[in-house]
Write a protein that holds these residues in place. Structure first.
Motif, short mmCIF file in Angstrom:
data_model
loop_
_atom_site.label_atom_id
_atom_site.label_comp_id
_atom_site.label_asym_id
_atom_site.label_seq_id
_atom_site.Cartn_x
_atom_site.Cartn_y
_atom_site.Cartn_z
N SER A 86 0.83 -1.21 0.00
CA SER A 86 0.00 0.00 0.00
C SER A 86 0.86 1.26 0.00
O SER A 86 0.54 2.24 -0.68
N SER A 89 2.00 2.17 -3.25
CA SER A 89 0.86 2.43 -4.14
C SER A 89 0.60 1.32 -5.14
O SER A 89 -0.14 1.53 -6.11
N VAL A 92 -3.01 0.34 -4.78
CA VAL A 92 -3.85 1.43 -5.27
C VAL A 92 -3.94 1.39 -6.79
O VAL A 92 -5.03 1.52 -7.39
N HIS A 307 -4.63 3.25 2.22
CA HIS A 307 -3.57 4.04 1.59
C HIS A 307 -2.97 5.02 2.60
O HIS A 307 -3.68 5.60 3.42
#
Length: 370
Positions: A86, A89, A92, A307
């Motif tokens: 996370s 990223s 994400v 995040h």
């Protein structure tokens, strides 16, 4: 439509497996170190217990330690692995590309289940053999216990099948246990033979009953039939599936028995009149290990996929660790209730794993907005 990426799933599974194994090794080493220090403290007053003996006992306990900390290793390893993904990223980007969390979590779920199966089928038998030897060495050199001879002084009651008088019959044998050069002996032995409906058939009194391979040998046995008239003393042989090791193991911790040997041992234990609640509970707990590992892996995902830019990451990670310890506490509470007979054995063994799984799935549904 959600996208499934085998490459991404394999990548996340590899990261999850590596971190989970690293945490299991690290936690096992830490616990083993404290165990080693405690053994050194206990051995300080024993002249015949040197450093090599203490190191041997601590090493023999290592597989047992791994079995105990494996769920926490999966939880903490999963939290760190998903947090790193996370923070970089990667998760994400994957979710922005349409890959559902349920898709890329398939790999970690399989890894966690495989770790549970490996612990249940491979590490558990190894742990039982090594832990049993460690306990014997501990009892001999650090506690000065005498294993089965500690049973002597009180009467031991055994129950087993006996169809020599009537089909489906039952034999109840009682006596004072003693270890002799000839083997395991029950002094002042009494034998009651019952029908399948628990109707008394005869009673036998003997000065001793010697346990030989496959049978009890009663010398100078006097039999009292239903008319209460005694017969002349004679030697009597009663078939049995008990062995001295099985009698001793019935009083030992279930952790010293292999996963593969437990079902047969439980059957023999119950047919001999011993309580097998502890052994059945331990066996069911071993069966639930893969499910518990999966629950811990999903809990790690639910608490660590937030995040970093959204804030509150530290609180979420702390909540994940707290949830793991809460599950551990629940496991110990229901285990005590199961051993006391308050809860059914199956419920006591499987409740923590099922509760953890349901909580993890609820958390993931919330994270994924359903």
């Amino acid at each position: 439509m959600p996208v499934f990426s085998p490459t991404l799933t394999l990548y996340i599974a590899r990261r999850f497996a590596g971190m989970a194994l690293a945490m299991i090794v690290a936690l096992a080493a830490l616990v083993a170190l404290f165990d080693f220090i405690e053994l050194l403290r206990r051995a300080a007053t024993r002249e015949d217990a040197g450093f090599a003996l203490v190191a041997t006992i601590a090493s023999l306990r290592l597989p047992f330690v791994i079995m105990q900390i494996l769920p926490f290793g999966v939880l903490l390893g999963g939290i760190i692995a998903f947090w790193r993904l996370s923070r970089a990223s990667e998760l994400v980007v994957a979710r922005a590309a349409g890959v559902s969390a349920w898709s890329f979590l398939a790999g970690p779920v399989v890894v966690a289940a495989l770790l549970g199966v490996l612990a249940m089928t491979v590490i558990s038998p190894l742990s039982a053999a090594m832990f049993s030897r460690a306990e014997r060495m501990d009892a001999t050199y650090l506690r000065n216990a005498q294993s089965m001879s500690s049973l002597a002084g009180g009467r031991l009651w055994l129950r087993q099948s006996d169809d020599s008088v009537q089909p489906g019959g039952v034999a109840i044998l009682a006596g004072v246990p003693e270890i002799t050069p000839r083997g395991f002996v029950l002094r002042e032995a009494s034998l009651w033979r019952l029908s399948a409906t628990d109707r008394p058939l005869e009673r036998v009194e003997a000065p001793e009953a010697l346990l030989t391979p496959g049978a009890w040998e009663l010398s100078q046995a006097v039999t009292f039939a239903t008319n209460r008239q005694p017969t002349p003393p004679e030697s009597l042989r009663v078939r049995t599936t008990l062995t001295p090791d099985r009698i001793e193991e019935s009083f030992a911790a279930p952790d010293t028995l292999s996963f593969w040997a437990l079902p047969e041992f439980i059957r023999v234990l119950e047919s001999s009149g011993f309580s097998a609640v502890r052994h059945r509970l331990y066996f069911e707990s071993l069966l639930s290990t893969p499910l518990l590992a999966v629950a811990m892996g999903l809990l790690a995902a639910g608490f660590s996929m937030r995040h970093a830019r959204r804030g509150g990451v530290a609180q979420m990670l702390g909540a994940g660790v707290a949830a793991g310890f809460a599950l551990f506490l629940l496991d110990k509470v229901v285990e005590e209730l199961g051993q006391a007979g308050t809860l059914p054995v199956v419920l006591a063994a499987w409740a923590p794993s099922v509760a953890g799984l349901m909580f993890a799935l609820t958390l993931l549904l919330y994270v994924e907005d359903g």
